[in-house]
Motif scaffolding. Structure first.
Motif, PDB file in Angstrom:
ATOM      1  N   ASP A 165       0.821  -1.207   0.000  1.00 26.62           N
ATOM      2  CA  ASP A 165       0.000   0.000   0.000  1.00 26.62           C
ATOM      3  C   ASP A 165       0.855   1.257   0.000  1.00 26.62           C
ATOM      4  O   ASP A 165       0.441   2.305  -0.500  1.00 26.62           O
ATOM      5  CB  ASP A 165      -0.921   0.001   1.222  1.00 26.62           C
ATOM      6  CG  ASP A 165      -1.789   1.249   1.290  1.00 26.62           C
ATOM      7  OD1 ASP A 165      -2.678   1.398   0.428  1.00 26.62           O
ATOM      8  OD2 ASP A 165      -1.566   2.078   2.193  1.00 26.62           O
ATOM      9  N   ALA A 166       2.082   1.160   0.551  1.00 27.33           N
ATOM     10  CA  ALA A 166       2.971   2.317   0.657  1.00 27.33           C
ATOM     11  C   ALA A 166       3.713   2.622  -0.646  1.00 27.33           C
ATOM     12  O   ALA A 166       4.408   3.639  -0.736  1.00 27.33           O
ATOM     13  CB  ALA A 166       3.984   2.097   1.778  1.00 27.33           C
ATOM     14  N   THR A 167       3.579   1.778  -1.652  1.00 29.32           N
ATOM     15  CA  THR A 167       4.273   2.018  -2.918  1.00 29.32           C
ATOM     16  C   THR A 167       3.672   3.233  -3.632  1.00 29.32           C
ATOM     17  O   THR A 167       2.500   3.550  -3.431  1.00 29.32           O
ATOM     18  CB  THR A 167       4.170   0.787  -3.835  1.00 29.32           C
ATOM     19  OG1 THR A 167       2.790   0.478  -4.067  1.00 29.32           O
ATOM     20  CG2 THR A 167       4.851  -0.413  -3.195  1.00 29.32           C
ATOM     21  N   PRO A 168       4.459   3.927  -4.443  1.00 26.79           N
ATOM     22  CA  PRO A 168       3.950   5.107  -5.159  1.00 26.79           C
ATOM     23  C   PRO A 168       2.718   4.789  -5.995  1.00 26.79           C
ATOM     24  O   PRO A 168       2.634   3.734  -6.627  1.00 26.79           O
ATOM     25  CB  PRO A 168       5.124   5.517  -6.052  1.00 26.79           C
ATOM     26  CG  PRO A 168       6.334   4.998  -5.347  1.00 26.79           C
ATOM     27  CD  PRO A 168       5.907   3.707  -4.711  1.00 26.79           C
ATOM     28  N   ALA A 169       1.766   5.696  -5.996  1.00 33.92           N
ATOM     29  CA  ALA A 169       0.499   5.465  -6.691  1.00 33.92           C
ATOM     30  C   ALA A 169       0.668   5.334  -8.198  1.00 33.92           C
ATOM     31  O   ALA A 169      -0.174   4.726  -8.868  1.00 33.92           O
ATOM     32  CB  ALA A 169      -0.483   6.592  -6.372  1.00 33.92           C
ATOM     33  N   ASP A 170       1.746   5.910  -8.739  1.00 30.69           N
ATOM     34  CA  ASP A 170       1.950   5.883 -10.189  1.00 30.69           C
ATOM     35  C   ASP A 170       2.928   4.798 -10.632  1.00 30.69           C
ATOM     36  O   ASP A 170       3.404   4.806 -11.761  1.00 30.69           O
ATOM     37  CB  ASP A 170       2.452   7.249 -10.671  1.00 30.69           C
ATOM     38  CG  ASP A 170       3.810   7.626 -10.068  1.00 30.69           C
ATOM     39  OD1 ASP A 170       4.245   6.945  -9.109  1.00 30.69           O
ATOM     40  OD2 ASP A 170       4.423   8.601 -10.548  1.00 30.69           O
ATOM     41  N   SER A 171       3.234   3.852  -9.736  1.00 31.94           N
ATOM     42  CA  SER A 171       4.267   2.858 -10.032  1.00 31.94           C
ATOM     43  C   SER A 171       3.743   1.626 -10.761  1.00 31.94           C
ATOM     44  O   SER A 171       4.527   0.756 -11.147  1.00 31.94           O
ATOM     45  CB  SER A 171       4.959   2.414  -8.731  1.00 31.94           C
ATOM     46  OG  SER A 171       4.023   1.905  -7.809  1.00 31.94           O
ATOM     47  N   GLY A 172       2.422   1.531 -10.934  1.00 28.50           N
ATOM     48  CA  GLY A 172       1.872   0.390 -11.654  1.00 28.50           C
ATOM     49  C   GLY A 172       2.198  -0.925 -10.987  1.00 28.50           C
ATOM     50  O   GLY A 172       2.060  -1.063  -9.772  1.00 28.50           O
ATOM     51  N   ALA A 173       2.656  -1.901 -11.777  1.00 29.43           N
ATOM     52  CA  ALA A 173       2.972  -3.225 -11.240  1.00 29.43           C
ATOM     53  C   ALA A 173       4.446  -3.381 -10.898  1.00 29.43           C
ATOM     54  O   ALA A 173       4.871  -4.462 -10.470  1.00 29.43           O
ATOM     55  CB  ALA A 173       2.566  -4.307 -12.244  1.00 29.43           C
ATOM     56  N   TRP A 174       5.236  -2.319 -11.044  1.00 33.01           N
ATOM     57  CA  TRP A 174       6.671  -2.422 -10.768  1.00 33.01           C
ATOM     58  C   TRP A 174       6.995  -2.844  -9.343  1.00 33.01           C
ATOM     59  O   TRP A 174       7.958  -3.595  -9.114  1.00 33.01           O
ATOM     60  CB  TRP A 174       7.371  -1.108 -11.110  1.00 33.01           C
ATOM     61  CG  TRP A 174       7.534  -0.883 -12.587  1.00 33.01           C
ATOM     62  CD1 TRP A 174       6.925   0.072 -13.352  1.00 33.01           C
ATOM     63  CD2 TRP A 174       8.348  -1.653 -13.486  1.00 33.01           C
ATOM     64  NE1 TRP A 174       7.296  -0.060 -14.665  1.00 33.01           N
ATOM     65  CE2 TRP A 174       8.168  -1.101 -14.776  1.00 33.01           C
ATOM     66  CE3 TRP A 174       9.192  -2.743 -13.324  1.00 33.01           C
ATOM     67  CZ2 TRP A 174       8.824  -1.607 -15.894  1.00 33.01           C
ATOM     68  CZ3 TRP A 174       9.841  -3.263 -14.438  1.00 33.01           C
ATOM     69  CH2 TRP A 174       9.654  -2.698 -15.702  1.00 33.01           C
ATOM     70  N   PRO A 175       6.232  -2.391  -8.326  1.00 28.17           N
ATOM     71  CA  PRO A 175       6.523  -2.876  -6.972  1.00 28.17           C
ATOM     72  C   PRO A 175       6.423  -4.398  -6.844  1.00 28.17           C
ATOM     73  O   PRO A 175       7.191  -5.018  -6.101  1.00 28.17           O
ATOM     74  CB  PRO A 175       5.454  -2.182  -6.119  1.00 28.17           C
ATOM     75  CG  PRO A 175       5.134  -0.934  -6.864  1.00 28.17           C
ATOM     76  CD  PRO A 175       5.204  -1.333  -8.311  1.00 28.17           C
ATOM     77  N   LEU A 176       5.484  -5.011  -7.571  1.00 29.75           N
ATOM     78  CA  LEU A 176       5.360  -6.458  -7.524  1.00 29.75           C
ATOM     79  C   LEU A 176       6.532  -7.143  -8.235  1.00 29.75           C
ATOM     80  O   LEU A 176       6.937  -8.243  -7.851  1.00 29.75           O
ATOM     81  CB  LEU A 176       4.042  -6.893  -8.160  1.00 29.75           C
ATOM     82  CG  LEU A 176       2.783  -6.567  -7.350  1.00 29.75           C
ATOM     83  CD1 LEU A 176       1.533  -6.957  -8.124  1.00 29.75           C
ATOM     84  CD2 LEU A 176       2.817  -7.278  -6.006  1.00 29.75           C
ATOM     85  N   VAL A 177       7.073  -6.489  -9.252  1.00 31.20           N
ATOM     86  CA  VAL A 177       8.267  -7.027  -9.909  1.00 31.20           C
ATOM     87  C   VAL A 177       9.432  -7.050  -8.924  1.00 31.20           C
ATOM     88  O   VAL A 177      10.159  -8.043  -8.805  1.00 31.20           O
ATOM     89  CB  VAL A 177       8.632  -6.192 -11.152  1.00 31.20           C
ATOM     90  CG1 VAL A 177       9.947  -6.682 -11.751  1.00 31.20           C
ATOM     91  CG2 VAL A 177       7.522  -6.260 -12.188  1.00 31.20           C
ATOM     92  N   ALA A 178       9.610  -5.937  -8.206  1.00 28.61           N
ATOM     93  CA  ALA A 178      10.667  -5.869  -7.198  1.00 28.61           C
ATOM     94  C   ALA A 178      10.421  -6.870  -6.081  1.00 28.61           C
ATOM     95  O   ALA A 178      11.355  -7.522  -5.587  1.00 28.61           O
ATOM     96  CB  ALA A 178      10.747  -4.450  -6.626  1.00 28.61           C
ATOM     97  N   ALA A 179       9.157  -7.008  -5.688  1.00 26.56           N
ATOM     98  CA  ALA A 179       8.811  -7.951  -4.627  1.00 26.56           C
ATOM     99  C   ALA A 179       9.138  -9.382  -5.039  1.00 26.56           C
ATOM    100  O   ALA A 179       9.736 -10.151  -4.277  1.00 26.56           O
ATOM    101  CB  ALA A 179       7.319  -7.828  -4.296  1.00 26.56           C
ATOM    102  N   ARG A 180       8.775  -9.742  -6.247  1.00 24.36           N
ATOM    103  CA  ARG A 180       9.011 -11.102  -6.709  1.00 24.36           C
ATOM    104  C   ARG A 180      10.499 -11.356  -6.911  1.00 24.36           C
ATOM    105  O   ARG A 180      11.000 -12.452  -6.608  1.00 24.36           O
ATOM    106  CB  ARG A 180       8.232 -11.342  -8.002  1.00 24.36           C
ATOM    107  CG  ARG A 180       8.124 -12.796  -8.437  1.00 24.36           C
ATOM    108  CD  ARG A 180       7.720 -13.745  -7.338  1.00 24.36           C
ATOM    109  NE  ARG A 180       6.603 -13.319  -6.534  1.00 24.36           N
ATOM    110  CZ  ARG A 180       5.366 -13.739  -6.707  1.00 24.36           C
ATOM    111  NH1 ARG A 180       5.079 -14.578  -7.677  1.00 24.36           N
ATOM    112  NH2 ARG A 180       4.411 -13.353  -5.882  1.00 24.36           N
ATOM    113  N   GLY A 181      11.222 -10.361  -7.403  1.00 26.47           N
ATOM    114  CA  GLY A 181      12.665 -10.522  -7.576  1.00 26.47           C
ATOM    115  C   GLY A 181      13.378 -10.747  -6.248  1.00 26.47           C
ATOM    116  O   GLY A 181      14.220 -11.641  -6.119  1.00 26.47           O
TER     117      GLY A 181
END
Length: 278
Positions: A165-181
């Motif tokens: 929830d704390a990820t930037p609102a305009d980051s799309g799915a990139w936080p999940l890419v970082a999370a999975r990596g």
């Protein structure tokens, strides 16, 4: 819209957990988590075209933290599902996983409508009832470590929701890419160091489908948090144990008690209250 996304996320989480729990009964939970995480990455790559966003350091770091918390929680959760009845250990992880982000949202200043707060309260009680609180007579058959592992898993899941929830609102799915990596790196190192065997041909597809459903649930939850309050979306997403219980009842002949049936009805009522809140 946010309520519908979060509820669909719960359905996907529940199906993923049920399949992951089945796989973890025949293979190491660490290995199953690693396979499922890799399969989820295959779902995430094309999702980048739909969830377009800006890649930034904030998205990477918060996403990576979410990934570490989620991976650790999943290993603990699958292990707890493997050593005890699914309808017994799920409530601990679900209630703690829901309560932590709800508390964080309130501390951050979120003020949900009273109708929605009533739904939150009923929903927490529903998760506890529907996923096995009424099965105390059978609790002796569960492994002694199951509830403790589920408690730790719930804390990790709650942290995952908060970081995502704390990820930037305009980051799309990139936080999940970082999370999975981040999670794949840690899980690979751990599995290699502990010399965990690969799953059999029968278990591999089950773990892979579990990972695909889990990633789909993550994407739905991320979309829900971008359009709604964390306090409400986290609660709806945390109704996933109801799905686990129903699948275990239908496919594994785990019996539902009156308390569990009441919990299912309460869960539906909670969904209605939250969805109806302005």
């Amino acid at each position: 819209m946010a309520a519908a996304l979060a509820l669909t996320s719960a359905l996907s989480f529940g199906a993923a957990d049920f399949l992951g729990g089945l796989a973890a009964r025949r293979c190491s939970a660490l290995t199953v988590t690693g396979v499922s995480q890799l399969a989820g990455l295959m779902v995430l790559v094309p999702a980048l075209l739909v969830f377009d966003g800006v890649l930034s350091m904030a998205a990477i770091w918060t996403g990576a933290l979410a990934g570490l918390a989620g991976a650790g929680g999943l290993v603990l959760y699958l292990r707890s599902l493997a050593i005890g009845p699914m309808s017994l250990v799920a409530p601990v992880a679900a209630v703690v996983g829901a309560a932590l982000p709800v508390a964080a949202g309130v501390v951050a200043g979120e003020r949900p409508p009273r109708l929605a707060l009533a739904g939150v309260a009923i929903g927490l009680a529903a998760v506890w009832l529907a996923t096995g609180q009424g099965r105390r007579r059978n609790s002796a058959h569960a492994h002694a470590q199951g509830p403790l592992l589920a408690l730790l898993a719930g804390l990790a899941f709650g942290a995952f929701f908060i970081f995502l929830d704390a990820t930037p609102a305009d980051s799309g799915a990139w936080p999940l890419v970082a999370a999975r990596g981040a999670s794949l790196i840690v899980l690979t190192v751990a599995a290699t160091s502990l010399r965990r065997p690969l799953p059999s041909r029968k278990i591999l597809p089950v773990a892979a489908v579990s990972g695909g459903l889990d990633m789909a649930a993550n994407l739905l939850f991320l979309a829900a948090t971008r359009t709604g309050l964390l306090t409400l979306t986290a609660l709806l997403a945390s109704l996933y144990p109801v799905v686990v219980v129903l699948l275990a009842w239908r496919l594994m002949a785990e019996r539902l008690t009156r308390a569990q049936l009441l919990g299912v009805v309460m869960a539906l009522a909670a969904v209605g209250l939250i969805a109806a809140a302005p």
